[in-house]
Design a protein around this motif. Structure first.
Motif, PDB file in Angstrom:
ATOM      1  N   GLU A  33     -41.989  20.085  18.096  1.00  0.00           N
ATOM      2  CA  GLU A  33     -42.146  21.406  18.709  1.00  0.00           C
ATOM      3  C   GLU A  33     -40.845  22.203  18.635  1.00  0.00           C
ATOM      4  O   GLU A  33     -40.844  23.404  18.319  1.00  0.00           O
ATOM      5  CB  GLU A  33     -42.578  21.262  20.174  1.00  0.00           C
ATOM      6  N   ILE A  34     -39.725  21.546  18.893  1.00  0.00           N
ATOM      7  CA  ILE A  34     -38.424  22.226  18.867  1.00  0.00           C
ATOM      8  C   ILE A  34     -38.017  22.571  17.434  1.00  0.00           C
ATOM      9  O   ILE A  34     -37.501  23.670  17.175  1.00  0.00           O
ATOM     10  CB  ILE A  34     -37.346  21.371  19.563  1.00  0.00           C
ATOM     11  N   GLY A  48     -24.644  33.802  22.854  1.00  0.00           N
ATOM     12  CA  GLY A  48     -24.377  32.531  23.513  1.00  0.00           C
ATOM     13  C   GLY A  48     -25.652  31.773  23.805  1.00  0.00           C
ATOM     14  O   GLY A  48     -26.755  32.342  23.804  1.00  0.00           O
ATOM     15  N   ILE A  49     -25.499  30.470  24.048  1.00  0.00           N
ATOM     16  CA  ILE A  49     -26.623  29.591  24.373  1.00  0.00           C
ATOM     17  C   ILE A  49     -26.282  28.832  25.649  1.00  0.00           C
ATOM     18  O   ILE A  49     -25.219  28.212  25.757  1.00  0.00           O
ATOM     19  CB  ILE A  49     -26.904  28.590  23.230  1.00  0.00           C
ATOM     20  N   PHE A  50     -27.176  28.909  26.625  1.00  0.00           N
ATOM     21  CA  PHE A  50     -27.036  28.176  27.884  1.00  0.00           C
ATOM     22  C   PHE A  50     -27.991  26.982  27.847  1.00  0.00           C
ATOM     23  O   PHE A  50     -29.165  27.135  27.506  1.00  0.00           O
ATOM     24  CB  PHE A  50     -27.378  29.067  29.072  1.00  0.00           C
ATOM     25  N   ILE A  51     -27.501  25.810  28.221  1.00  0.00           N
ATOM     26  CA  ILE A  51     -28.298  24.583  28.119  1.00  0.00           C
ATOM     27  C   ILE A  51     -28.302  23.852  29.460  1.00  0.00           C
ATOM     28  O   ILE A  51     -27.234  23.608  30.046  1.00  0.00           O
ATOM     29  CB  ILE A  51     -27.730  23.644  27.027  1.00  0.00           C
ATOM     30  N   SER A  52     -29.484  23.512  29.948  1.00  0.00           N
ATOM     31  CA  SER A  52     -29.599  22.679  31.148  1.00  0.00           C
ATOM     32  C   SER A  52     -28.981  21.311  30.863  1.00  0.00           C
ATOM     33  O   SER A  52     -29.083  20.795  29.750  1.00  0.00           O
ATOM     34  CB  SER A  52     -31.072  22.512  31.513  1.00  0.00           C
ATOM     35  N   PRO A  53     -28.362  20.677  31.863  1.00  0.00           N
ATOM     36  CA  PRO A  53     -27.704  19.384  31.627  1.00  0.00           C
ATOM     37  C   PRO A  53     -28.635  18.181  31.526  1.00  0.00           C
ATOM     38  O   PRO A  53     -28.173  17.055  31.357  1.00  0.00           O
ATOM     39  CB  PRO A  53     -26.785  19.244  32.851  1.00  0.00           C
ATOM     40  N   TYR A  54     -29.951  18.367  31.611  1.00  0.00           N
ATOM     41  CA  TYR A  54     -30.878  17.240  31.578  1.00  0.00           C
ATOM     42  C   TYR A  54     -31.053  16.726  30.141  1.00  0.00           C
ATOM     43  O   TYR A  54     -30.885  17.456  29.175  1.00  0.00           O
ATOM     44  CB  TYR A  54     -32.229  17.629  32.164  1.00  0.00           C
ATOM     45  N   GLN A  55     -31.431  15.466  30.027  1.00  0.00           N
ATOM     46  CA  GLN A  55     -31.520  14.807  28.726  1.00  0.00           C
ATOM     47  C   GLN A  55     -32.460  15.529  27.764  1.00  0.00           C
ATOM     48  O   GLN A  55     -32.147  15.728  26.590  1.00  0.00           O
ATOM     49  CB  GLN A  55     -31.967  13.351  28.907  1.00  0.00           C
ATOM     50  N   ARG A  56     -33.623  15.933  28.236  1.00  0.00           N
ATOM     51  CA  ARG A  56     -34.619  16.545  27.353  1.00  0.00           C
ATOM     52  C   ARG A  56     -34.179  17.914  26.833  1.00  0.00           C
ATOM     53  O   ARG A  56     -34.559  18.305  25.721  1.00  0.00           O
ATOM     54  CB  ARG A  56     -35.975  16.642  28.057  1.00  0.00           C
ATOM     55  N   THR A  57     -33.372  18.639  27.607  1.00  0.00           N
ATOM     56  CA  THR A  57     -32.874  19.938  27.139  1.00  0.00           C
ATOM     57  C   THR A  57     -31.685  19.750  26.198  1.00  0.00           C
ATOM     58  O   THR A  57     -31.548  20.484  25.215  1.00  0.00           O
ATOM     59  CB  THR A  57     -32.494  20.841  28.323  1.00  0.00           C
ATOM     60  N   LEU A  58     -30.863  18.764  26.479  1.00  0.00           N
ATOM     61  CA  LEU A  58     -29.742  18.462  25.573  1.00  0.00           C
ATOM     62  C   LEU A  58     -30.266  18.016  24.210  1.00  0.00           C
ATOM     63  O   LEU A  58     -29.754  18.433  23.164  1.00  0.00           O
ATOM     64  CB  LEU A  58     -28.839  17.388  26.180  1.00  0.00           C
ATOM     65  N   GLU A  59     -31.292  17.174  24.216  1.00  0.00           N
ATOM     66  CA  GLU A  59     -31.902  16.733  22.948  1.00  0.00           C
ATOM     67  C   GLU A  59     -32.532  17.920  22.219  1.00  0.00           C
ATOM     68  O   GLU A  59     -32.432  18.015  20.987  1.00  0.00           O
ATOM     69  CB  GLU A  59     -32.966  15.664  23.228  1.00  0.00           C
ATOM     70  N   ALA A  61     -31.568  21.030  22.345  1.00  0.00           N
ATOM     71  CA  ALA A  61     -30.467  21.834  21.789  1.00  0.00           C
ATOM     72  C   ALA A  61     -29.941  21.224  20.494  1.00  0.00           C
ATOM     73  O   ALA A  61     -29.627  21.932  19.534  1.00  0.00           O
ATOM     74  CB  ALA A  61     -29.343  21.958  22.816  1.00  0.00           C
ATOM     75  N   GLN A  62     -29.864  19.895  20.439  1.00  0.00           N
ATOM     76  CA  GLN A  62     -29.328  19.209  19.252  1.00  0.00           C
ATOM     77  C   GLN A  62     -30.247  19.363  18.040  1.00  0.00           C
ATOM     78  O   GLN A  62     -29.795  19.260  16.896  1.00  0.00           O
ATOM     79  CB  GLN A  62     -29.123  17.723  19.557  1.00  0.00           C
ATOM     80  N   LEU A  63     -31.527  19.621  18.273  1.00  0.00           N
ATOM     81  CA  LEU A  63     -32.487  19.743  17.184  1.00  0.00           C
ATOM     82  C   LEU A  63     -32.541  21.153  16.582  1.00  0.00           C
ATOM     83  O   LEU A  63     -33.132  21.358  15.526  1.00  0.00           O
ATOM     84  CB  LEU A  63     -33.890  19.357  17.672  1.00  0.00           C
ATOM     85  N   LEU A  64     -31.922  22.113  17.249  1.00  0.00           N
ATOM     86  CA  LEU A  64     -31.924  23.490  16.752  1.00  0.00           C
ATOM     87  C   LEU A  64     -30.891  23.649  15.641  1.00  0.00           C
ATOM     88  O   LEU A  64     -29.948  22.856  15.543  1.00  0.00           O
ATOM     89  CB  LEU A  64     -31.639  24.456  17.902  1.00  0.00           C
ATOM     90  N   PRO A  65     -31.025  24.682  14.794  1.00  0.00           N
ATOM     91  CA  PRO A  65     -30.051  24.888  13.710  1.00  0.00           C
ATOM     92  C   PRO A  65     -28.613  24.927  14.224  1.00  0.00           C
ATOM     93  O   PRO A  65     -28.340  25.511  15.286  1.00  0.00           O
ATOM     94  CB  PRO A  65     -30.470  26.247  13.130  1.00  0.00           C
ATOM     95  N   GLY A 139     -26.447  41.942  24.595  1.00  0.00           N
ATOM     96  CA  GLY A 139     -26.767  41.179  23.399  1.00  0.00           C
ATOM     97  C   GLY A 139     -27.857  40.156  23.628  1.00  0.00           C
ATOM     98  O   GLY A 139     -28.526  40.131  24.666  1.00  0.00           O
ATOM     99  N   ASN A 140     -28.033  39.254  22.646  1.00  0.00           N
ATOM    100  CA  ASN A 140     -29.068  38.220  22.681  1.00  0.00           C
ATOM    101  C   ASN A 140     -28.489  36.899  23.190  1.00  0.00           C
ATOM    102  O   ASN A 140     -27.446  36.450  22.709  1.00  0.00           O
ATOM    103  CB  ASN A 140     -29.643  37.985  21.283  1.00  0.00           C
ATOM    104  N   TYR A 141     -29.188  36.284  24.130  1.00  0.00           N
ATOM    105  CA  TYR A 141     -28.792  34.981  24.661  1.00  0.00           C
ATOM    106  C   TYR A 141     -30.007  34.063  24.697  1.00  0.00           C
ATOM    107  O   TYR A 141     -31.134  34.518  24.912  1.00  0.00           O
ATOM    108  CB  TYR A 141     -28.206  35.104  26.071  1.00  0.00           C
ATOM    109  N   LEU A 142     -29.753  32.780  24.508  1.00  0.00           N
ATOM    110  CA  LEU A 142     -30.798  31.758  24.559  1.00  0.00           C
ATOM    111  C   LEU A 142     -30.500  30.810  25.712  1.00  0.00           C
ATOM    112  O   LEU A 142     -29.365  30.355  25.868  1.00  0.00           O
ATOM    113  CB  LEU A 142     -30.830  30.974  23.234  1.00  0.00           C
ATOM    114  N   ALA A 143     -31.521  30.519  26.529  1.00  0.00           N
ATOM    115  CA  ALA A 143     -31.404  29.506  27.581  1.00  0.00           C
ATOM    116  C   ALA A 143     -32.413  28.403  27.302  1.00  0.00           C
ATOM    117  O   ALA A 143     -33.611  28.666  27.204  1.00  0.00           O
ATOM    118  CB  ALA A 143     -31.640  30.111  28.955  1.00  0.00           C
ATOM    119  N   ILE A 144     -31.917  27.180  27.148  1.00  0.00           N
ATOM    120  CA  ILE A 144     -32.784  26.018  26.896  1.00  0.00           C
ATOM    121  C   ILE A 144     -32.968  25.320  28.236  1.00  0.00           C
ATOM    122  O   ILE A 144     -32.032  24.717  28.770  1.00  0.00           O
ATOM    123  CB  ILE A 144     -32.167  25.084  25.846  1.00  0.00           C
TER     124      ILE A 144
END
Length: 197
Positions: A33-34, A48-59, A61-65, A139-144
């Motif tokens: 899905e990601i 910029g990209i904001f990422i929640s500290p939980y495992q599923r959000t960190l994973e 983020a790692q799968l995105l370009p 501007g554009n920001y992404l929050a995972i």
């Protein structure tokens, strides 16, 4: 600012239908899905990209370009609503193990919290403060982030917390909000790219 809200992909706890733990990982379906929504996101220039500290959000983020966003930040404020002692349990297990506390929480989750957890109102205060701060950005920001957090951001824009349960935010979906000091709105809700992965 243009705020792109990405819910993490399907997690192991989503499949088990239990109240999610910070440590749960993505399933293979969740990873796909990601990867799929990443094809959409790679066309956008993020400040910029904001990422929640939980495992599923960190994973997620790692799968995105890799070249997505000029700056990445793990942001504590966008973690999921805390389920406290109820984390890792199903609805049925909560009522079996904690009948009094479970009944109180299920009757009014807006005002009542699980033991060592957050009520929806508590989490709304956390998110509303953050949304007000984000209105200063351009501007554009992404929050995972998570289902509950995206719902709370939408409720903050609508200025009505009691709409919280009235929409669905799918795993690996994208919601687009425009935040400004005097006027904010939602332009896309729970978009998922159709894929054959």
């Amino acid at each position: 600012m243009n705020l792109y809200l990405l819910r993490h992909g399907e997690s192991e706890d989503n499949v088990k239908r239990i109240f999610s733990r910070p440590s749960c990982s993505l399933t293979e379906k969740g990873k796909k899905e990601i990867l799929s929504i990443g094809e959409v996101l790679k066309e956008i220039d993020f400040e910029g990209i904001f990422i929640s500290p939980y495992q599923r959000t960190l994973e997620s983020a790692q799968l995105l370009p890799n070249n997505l966003g000029k700056k990445k930040e793990i942001l504590e404020e966008i973690h999921e609503i805390s389920f406290g002692t109820f984390s890792g349990l199903s609805y049925k297990e909560i009522l079996e193990k904690y009948p009094k506390e479970g009944k109180t929480w299920f009757e009014d989750p807006f005002k009542n919290s699980p033991p060592d957890g957050e009520s929806i109102e508590d989490a709304f205060q956390r998110i509303s403060t953050l949304v007000d701060n984000w209105k200063m950005l351009k501007g554009n920001y992404l929050a995972i982030t998570h289902d509950g957090v995206i719902r709370l951001i939408i409720c903050s824009i609508l200025e009505d917390l009691h709409q919280y349960f009235k929409f669905h935010i799918g795993n690996g979906s994208l919601t687009l909000c425009h935040l400004e000091k005097d006027f904010s709105y939602i332009s896309q809700l729970s978009y998922k790219k159709v894929t054959t992965i």
